[in-house]
Write a protein that holds these residues in place. Structure first.
Motif, PDB file in Angstrom:
ATOM      1  N   MET A  18      33.884  16.830  22.640  1.00  0.00           N
ATOM      2  CA  MET A  18      33.172  15.611  22.945  1.00  0.00           C
ATOM      3  C   MET A  18      32.708  14.980  21.640  1.00  0.00           C
ATOM      4  SD  MET A  18      32.352  15.572  26.713  1.00  0.00           S
ATOM      5  CE  MET A  18      32.928  13.992  26.392  1.00  0.00           C
TER       6      MET A  18
ATOM      7  N   GLU B 101      24.416  18.095  24.874  1.00  0.00           N
ATOM      8  CA  GLU B 101      24.564  18.798  26.144  1.00  0.00           C
ATOM      9  C   GLU B 101      23.214  18.979  26.828  1.00  0.00           C
ATOM     10  OE1 GLU B 101      26.260  22.993  27.931  1.00  0.00           O
ATOM     11  OE2 GLU B 101      26.921  22.343  25.947  1.00  0.00           O
TER      12      GLU B 101
ATOM     13  N   SER C  87      31.031  15.399  32.250  1.00  0.00           N
ATOM     14  CA  SER C  87      32.414  15.577  31.830  1.00  0.00           C
ATOM     15  C   SER C  87      32.769  17.055  31.842  1.00  0.00           C
ATOM     16  CB  SER C  87      32.605  14.999  30.421  1.00  0.00           C
ATOM     17  OG  SER C  87      33.924  15.192  29.979  1.00  0.00           O
ATOM     18  N   ASP C  88      33.852  17.397  32.503  1.00  0.00           N
ATOM     19  CA  ASP C  88      34.351  18.778  32.569  1.00  0.00           C
ATOM     20  C   ASP C  88      33.278  19.751  33.040  1.00  0.00           C
ATOM     21  OD1 ASP C  88      36.919  18.024  31.680  1.00  0.00           O
ATOM     22  OD2 ASP C  88      36.270  18.135  29.586  1.00  0.00           O
ATOM     23  N   GLY C  89      32.471  19.325  34.016  1.00  0.00           N
ATOM     24  CA  GLY C  89      31.451  20.191  34.591  1.00  0.00           C
ATOM     25  C   GLY C  89      30.192  20.350  33.766  1.00  0.00           C
ATOM     26  N   ILE C  90      30.036  19.530  32.724  1.00  0.00           N
ATOM     27  CA  ILE C  90      28.880  19.626  31.824  1.00  0.00           C
ATOM     28  C   ILE C  90      28.191  18.267  31.757  1.00  0.00           C
ATOM     29  CG2 ILE C  90      28.103  20.096  29.457  1.00  0.00           C
ATOM     30  CD1 ILE C  90      30.625  21.860  29.165  1.00  0.00           C
ATOM     31  N   TRP C  91      26.851  18.284  31.819  1.00  0.00           N
ATOM     32  CA  TRP C  91      26.047  17.073  31.660  1.00  0.00           C
ATOM     33  C   TRP C  91      25.728  16.858  30.185  1.00  0.00           C
ATOM     34  CZ3 TRP C  91      25.334  13.445  35.131  1.00  0.00           C
ATOM     35  CH2 TRP C  91      25.477  13.772  36.473  1.00  0.00           C
ATOM     36  N   TYR C  92      25.799  15.599  29.753  1.00  0.00           N
ATOM     37  CA  TYR C  92      25.459  15.193  28.391  1.00  0.00           C
ATOM     38  C   TYR C  92      24.590  13.949  28.457  1.00  0.00           C
ATOM     39  CZ  TYR C  92      29.581  17.956  27.090  1.00  0.00           C
ATOM     40  OH  TYR C  92      30.499  18.966  26.927  1.00  0.00           O
TER      41      TYR C  92
END
Length: 83
Positions: free
Chosen positions: A1, A7, A63-68
């Motif tokens: 990213m 993250e 994105s891709d199961g991760i919060w940012y």
């Protein structure tokens, strides 16, 4: 990213002047990532233990199961006021 994304693991609580998510802007809201990875957005009405404060505007990204979050964006016209 990208380097400017931070993250948000489960348990993260962030308050910001403005939070942008899915084309909407939420004034003085708190974003919380639950233990099961869901996003809760709710208006600030009292201090929340362990909530970090960000001066300005952030954008929430999943994105891709991760919060940012991405700081420093200008606000958009679709604003939800706390009042």
């Amino acid at each position: 990213m990208a380097d400017d994304l931070t993250e948000m693991p489960s348990g993260t609580k962030i308050m910001a002047h403005k939070i942008q998510y899915r084309g909407e802007t939420y004034d003085l809201h708190i974003a919380e990532i639950t233990p099961d990875g869901k996003l809760l957005l709710f208006p600030f009405d009292t201090e929340i233990h362990s909530a970090a404060f960000i001066n300005g505007t952030i954008e929430l990204i999943f994105s891709d199961g991760i919060w940012y979050y991405k700081p420093g964006l200008s606000s958009v016209s679709n604003t939800r006021n706390v009042l």
